[in-house]
Design an enzyme around this catalytic site. Sequence first.
Site, PDB file in Angstrom:
ATOM      1  N   SER A   1       0.837  -1.203   0.000  1.00  0.00           N
ATOM      2  CA  SER A   1       0.000   0.000   0.000  1.00  0.00           C
ATOM      3  C   SER A   1       0.875   1.258   0.000  1.00  0.00           C
ATOM      4  O   SER A   1       1.992   1.224   0.517  1.00  0.00           O
ATOM      5  CB  SER A   1      -0.871  -0.029   1.263  1.00  0.00           C
ATOM      6  N   PRO A   2       0.349   2.359  -0.549  1.00  0.00           N
ATOM      7  CA  PRO A   2       1.141   3.596  -0.524  1.00  0.00           C
ATOM      8  C   PRO A   2       1.404   4.056   0.906  1.00  0.00           C
ATOM      9  O   PRO A   2       0.477   4.127   1.708  1.00  0.00           O
ATOM     10  CB  PRO A   2       0.256   4.595  -1.276  1.00  0.00           C
TER      11      PRO A   2
ATOM     12  N   TYR B   1      -7.139  15.113   1.594  1.00  0.00           N
ATOM     13  CA  TYR B   1      -6.181  15.965   0.887  1.00  0.00           C
ATOM     14  C   TYR B   1      -6.930  16.761  -0.174  1.00  0.00           C
ATOM     15  O   TYR B   1      -8.169  16.733  -0.212  1.00  0.00           O
ATOM     16  CB  TYR B   1      -5.039  15.105   0.311  1.00  0.00           C
TER      17      TYR B   1
ATOM     18  N   GLY C   1      -0.434  -2.297   4.274  1.00  0.00           N
ATOM     19  CA  GLY C   1       0.460  -1.179   4.554  1.00  0.00           C
ATOM     20  C   GLY C   1       1.434  -1.544   5.652  1.00  0.00           C
ATOM     21  O   GLY C   1       2.555  -2.015   5.393  1.00  0.00           O
ATOM     22  N   ARG C   2       0.976  -1.395   6.898  1.00  0.00           N
ATOM     23  CA  ARG C   2       1.871  -1.590   8.043  1.00  0.00           C
ATOM     24  C   ARG C   2       2.565  -2.952   8.053  1.00  0.00           C
ATOM     25  O   ARG C   2       3.755  -3.014   8.390  1.00  0.00           O
ATOM     26  CB  ARG C   2       1.103  -1.319   9.338  1.00  0.00           C
TER      27      ARG C   2
ATOM     28  N   GLN D   1       1.757   6.914  -7.027  1.00  0.00           N
ATOM     29  CA  GLN D   1       0.577   7.620  -6.488  1.00  0.00           C
ATOM     30  C   GLN D   1       0.881   9.118  -6.463  1.00  0.00           C
ATOM     31  O   GLN D   1       1.843   9.547  -5.825  1.00  0.00           O
ATOM     32  CB  GLN D   1       0.261   7.144  -5.067  1.00  0.00           C
TER      33      GLN D   1
ATOM     34  N   CYS E   1       3.649   7.079   2.976  1.00  0.00           N
ATOM     35  CA  CYS E   1       4.566   8.207   3.070  1.00  0.00           C
ATOM     36  C   CYS E   1       5.703   7.861   4.007  1.00  0.00           C
ATOM     37  O   CYS E   1       5.475   7.362   5.107  1.00  0.00           O
ATOM     38  CB  CYS E   1       3.822   9.395   3.673  1.00  0.00           C
TER      39      CYS E   1
ATOM     40  N   ARG F   1      -7.636   6.552  -5.524  1.00  0.00           N
ATOM     41  CA  ARG F   1      -7.853   6.173  -4.118  1.00  0.00           C
ATOM     42  C   ARG F   1      -8.968   7.052  -3.528  1.00  0.00           C
ATOM     43  O   ARG F   1      -8.952   8.272  -3.663  1.00  0.00           O
ATOM     44  CB  ARG F   1      -6.580   6.333  -3.298  1.00  0.00           C
TER      45      ARG F   1
HETATM   46  C1  LIG Z   1       3.172   5.444   7.806  1.00  0.00           C
HETATM   47  C2  LIG Z   1       1.996   5.472   6.879  1.00  0.00           C
HETATM   48  C3  LIG Z   1       2.027   6.322   5.785  1.00  0.00           C
HETATM   49  C4  LIG Z   1       0.943   6.336   4.881  1.00  0.00           C
HETATM   50  N1  LIG Z   1       1.019   7.106   3.762  1.00  0.00           N
HETATM   51  C5  LIG Z   1       0.066   7.018   2.806  1.00  0.00           C
HETATM   52  C6  LIG Z   1       0.205   7.663   1.554  1.00  0.00           C
HETATM   53  O1  LIG Z   1       1.213   8.285   1.278  1.00  0.00           O
HETATM   54  N2  LIG Z   1      -0.804   7.559   0.671  1.00  0.00           N
HETATM   55  C7  LIG Z   1      -1.935   6.858   0.940  1.00  0.00           C
HETATM   56  O2  LIG Z   1      -2.843   6.809   0.119  1.00  0.00           O
HETATM   57  N3  LIG Z   1      -2.075   6.205   2.094  1.00  0.00           N
HETATM   58  C8  LIG Z   1      -1.096   6.243   3.034  1.00  0.00           C
HETATM   59  N4  LIG Z   1      -1.212   5.516   4.195  1.00  0.00           N
HETATM   60  C9  LIG Z   1      -2.378   4.603   4.366  1.00  0.00           C
HETATM   61  C10 LIG Z   1      -1.970   3.195   3.927  1.00  0.00           C
HETATM   62  O3  LIG Z   1      -1.793   3.111   2.536  1.00  0.00           O
HETATM   63  C11 LIG Z   1      -3.043   2.170   4.337  1.00  0.00           C
HETATM   64  O4  LIG Z   1      -4.247   2.496   3.686  1.00  0.00           O
HETATM   65  C12 LIG Z   1      -3.263   2.139   5.832  1.00  0.00           C
HETATM   66  O5  LIG Z   1      -2.024   2.048   6.530  1.00  0.00           O
HETATM   67  C13 LIG Z   1      -4.160   0.961   6.247  1.00  0.00           C
HETATM   68  O6  LIG Z   1      -3.587  -0.258   5.872  1.00  0.00           O
HETATM   69  P1  LIG Z   1      -2.809  -1.205   6.916  1.00  0.00           P
HETATM   70  O7  LIG Z   1      -3.772  -1.516   8.016  1.00  0.00           O
HETATM   71  O8  LIG Z   1      -2.425  -2.401   6.108  1.00  0.00           O
HETATM   72  O9  LIG Z   1      -1.619  -0.463   7.421  1.00  0.00           O
HETATM   73  C14 LIG Z   1      -0.166   5.518   5.114  1.00  0.00           C
HETATM   74  C15 LIG Z   1      -0.175   4.693   6.242  1.00  0.00           C
HETATM   75  C16 LIG Z   1       0.892   4.645   7.102  1.00  0.00           C
HETATM   76  C17 LIG Z   1       0.850   3.676   8.269  1.00  0.00           C
END
Ligand SMILES: Cc1cc2nc3c(=O)[nH]c(=O)nc-3n(C[C@H](O)[C@H](O)[C@H](O)COP(=O)(O)O)c2cc1C
Length: 777
Positions: free
Chosen positions: A411-412, A570, A711-712, A489, A414, A618
Amino acid sequence: MRISILGGGPAGLYFAILMKQANPRLDIAIHERNRPDDTFGFGVVFSDQTLATFERYDPESYRAITAAFAYWDDIEIRFKGTVHRIGGNGFCGCSRRTLLMLLHERCRALGVALHFSDDITTLDAFAGADLIVAADGINSMVRERHRAHFGTTVDLRPNRFAWMGSTRPLDAFTFCFRETPHGIFIGHAYQYEPGRSTWVMETDSATFERAGLAGMDEAATATFLESVFAEDLDGHGLITNRSLWRRFPMIRNARSVMGNVVLLGDAKSTAHFSIGSGTKLAMEDAIALFESFQAKPSVTDALAHFEESRRGEVERTQHAADVSLVWFEHLDRFWNMDPRQFAFGLMTRSKSITYENLRLRAPDFVDEADRMFARSVRAAGFDVNVEKPVPPMFQPFRLRGLTVPNRVVVSPMCMYSATDGLPGDFHLVHYGSRAMGGAGLLFTEMVCVSPTGRITPGCAGLWNDAQEAAWARIVGFARAHGSAKLCLQLGHSGRKGATKLMWEGMDRPLPDGAWPIMAASPLPYYQDSQVPHEMTRADMDAVRDDFVAAARRGLRAGFDMLELHCAHGYLLGGFISPLTNLRRDEYGGSLENRLRFPLEVFEAMRGVWPSDKPMSVRLSATDWQDGGITGEDSVEVSRAFIRAGVDLIDVSSGQTTPAAAPIYGRMFQTPFSDQIRNDARVATMCVGSITTADQVNTILLAGRADLVALGRPHLVDPAFTVRAAAQYGIALPGPVQYQAGRDQVVRTAAAAAEEIIELRRKAKPKQHAPAPLRAAE
Ligand SMILES: Cc1cc2nc3c(=O)[nH]c(=O)nc-3n(C[C@H](O)[C@H](O)[C@H](O)COP(=O)(O)O)c2cc1C
Ligand SMILES: Cc1cc2nc3c(=O)[nH]c(=O)nc-3n(C[C@H](O)[C@H](O)[C@H](O)COP(=O)(O)OP(=O)(O)OC[C@H]3O[C@@H](n4cnc5c(N)ncnc54)[C@H](O)[C@@H]3O)c2cc1C
C-alpha cells in the site's frame, strides 16, 4: 439478598438458576406475563462452543437441554439449483418452548419463585429488592421508560422477516434462496426436534411490497411462502404462530445499569437472527452477570463490573451480526456470482469463518472454490493450472496491458524522508527491498505534484528533473531485481499541507517554514491549523497542470501504473466530501459538482498516460461522520471515475476531518470495497488491518476485492508475500542471490503450517450429540 427478575425468557431464567445454584440462600423471584406453556417462536440454536459454556456453568440444565435437541454438523446452501454442503459447523437446535420448560423445571428444583401471568407495569412492584434484573425482552418496558439514561439506540433494519415453522425434516442448517417475479426471498431453516423445523423467512422491503405481503394475513402469507419454497419444503407445509412480518431492531445501549437495575438479554442488546445468536447472547449475558456477582459481592460493584466486562464481547457479537445482516440486505450484489463464490461469501460474511478454517471444516468445498477462481483467471486469458490451482492471492490479474503477477500489494505509505521532495538512498532501499519481497504490485507513497502540494517538508515529490531521475533509479532497481509492478501515487495535500512529520505530530501545523496552503473551502483542519485559501479557477488550472506534468515525468521514470489520490481529506478528497467542500460555485453543492474538479484532473492525466497502462483512484469510501461521504456515495463516485476511464478503485476510508469516528477491526474497510466492486461493477483494491494470507484469500475468494493491499505489515516484513507463499508450499520467483533463503522458508513454513492446523483441529470443541435426531415418521 433479594433479587427481582422482570421477564422469564432465557436471560432471566438462566441468571436465576446460576445465582441460586451458587447461593441457595438468595431470595429470587421471576415475574413473567405469559403462562408457563405460552410461547412464541419455534426453535433456538446453540453452537458447540455455547454448549460447552453451558456445561461448565450448570451441568444439570446442560444435560436437560442436550437430551432434547437436534444436532447437525452441516450448513447447506441452496442457490439457483445448486446445493452446497459445508461440514464441521457443530450446532444444535432445541424448541424454545422445551428450553423454557427445562429452565422452569430447574428454577423450581433450586427454589426460585416463578410468578406467571404477572404483567409488570411499573418497577414500584419491586420496591425493597436489592437487585432488579430487567430481562423483559426486545420491547423492554424498563429500557423504553429510561431511554435517555440508558442511551438507547434502535436501528430498525429495512428487510422484513417472519418466524415460521414446518414439519420438514432437515439435517443441516439450511439457507434457501429463491427468486420470484417480485424479488428474492430467503429461508433460514433448521430442525429443532423430530419433525419440527424453524423457518425464518426474509425479504427486502421492495419485494415485500411488490408481493402484496402487507395486505395478507398469516394463513395467506404461509400459502404464498409455501409456493415460493415448494422445492425446499418438499411437500411439507408451513406452520404459523404469531408469525407477523417485522423489521429487525438492532438495539444498543450506552449503559446497562441504573442504580440497582440492570438490563439483560434482548432488553439490552439484540443480535440479528442470521447469526443464530439471540438466545445465546441472552444466556451469555446471564453468565456474565453471574460472574460479576462472583467477582464483586456488593450490588453496586458487581453491576459496575458487569457494565465494564461484558461490553466488548457483546459489541463484537453485534458487529458480526451487523455485517451478517448487511450481507442479506444486499443479496442483489452477489446474485450473479458463481454459486461457489456465493456460498463462500455467505460462509465468510461475518469474518469469523475464513479461507483457512473453512478448509479445515470442508476441504473439498474450498478446493472447488479455488478451482472456480482459477477458472475465472483462465477465462481472463491466463494459462494457470485449474486442476491444482494456487490459492487466490497468488493468481495473476490484468489491468489494461499490465499483468500483476499476484494479488498482494504494498500500500502507498509516506516515508516523510525526502529532502526538498527528492527521494534518496532510504527510498531506494525501502522500495527496492519491497519490490523483491514477492508482492505483485508496489505503490509509491503519495508523491506530491508541487512544493506547496506537500503534506510535510519530508514528503517526496515529482516536479523537477532531479526528482524524476531519482524515481527512475528506484524504478530501474526494482525492475532489475524484483518482480513487483510499480504504481506511482500522485497527490496534493490541500488543507493538510505544511504540517509536521508524522512522528513529530501528524497533521499538526508547522511552527516554522510553513508555506501557504489551498483547498476547496477555507476550513482549517484543526482549529489551530493554517486556514487554506479557497481555490480559484486559476489555481485549479495550475494544480491540474502540475498533476499532468508529474504524470508525464512518472511515465518517463518508468512506472507501470498511475494512481490519483482522492482520499484522506487531501486536496482532491477535500473537493469530494461535503464536510470539506462548502463552495457555492459549480465545484460545490451536489456530488456531481464536487466531483467536477477531481474528474477534470483525472481526465487530464488519463489524456497523457498511455492507453495500455492502467490508472486507479484512491477514495475515502466513508468519512465515518454524519453528513459526510457514505458507502452509497462512493458507489456513485466510482461510477463517475469509471466513465472517465478508471481501471481500479483503491478503497480506503476516513481521515477527512479530525471528528471522524471510524469503527476499526480486522479488514474493517473491506465491506466498502465489496460494495463498490459489486454495485459499481469495477475492480477494487481493499486495504486496512489485513495482516494474514488467510484474510487475503478470504477476501479474494468471496469476491470482495480484486487486489489486497497491506500497509503496516509491509513496514516490518518486506517479504510478506514470499513468506505467505511458503506456507502454501509455493516458492515465488525472486532474486537469485536470495534463493537459498526462499528454499529454506518453503521447507520450514509448510511444516509450521501443518503444526498450526493440527493444533486448531485439537482445539475444536467436542461435538455434543451422539447422533442427529431423526424426524418423526
Ligand atoms: C506510515 C503510513 C504512511 C501512509 N502514507 C500514505 C500515503 O502516502 N498515501 C496513501 O494513500 N495512504 C497512506 N497511508 C495509508 C496506507 O496506505 C493504508 O491504507 C493504511 O495504513 C491501512 O492499511 P494497513 O492496516 O495495512 O496499514 C499511510 C499509512 C501509514 C501507516
Ligand atoms: C416472536 C419472536 C419469535 C422468536 N423466535 C425465535 C426462535 O425461534 N429462535 C431463536 O433463537 N430466537 C427467537 N427469537 C429471539 C429470541 O427469543 C431472543 O433473542 C431471546 O429469547 C432473548 O432472550 P431474553 O430472555 O432476553 O428475552 P425474551 O425471550 O424475549 O424474554 C423476555 C420475557 O419477558 C417477558 N416480559 C416482557 N415484558 C414483561 C412485563 N412487562 N411483565 C412481565 N413479563 C414481561 C416476556 O413475556 C418474555 O417472556 C424470537 C423473538 C421473537 C420476538
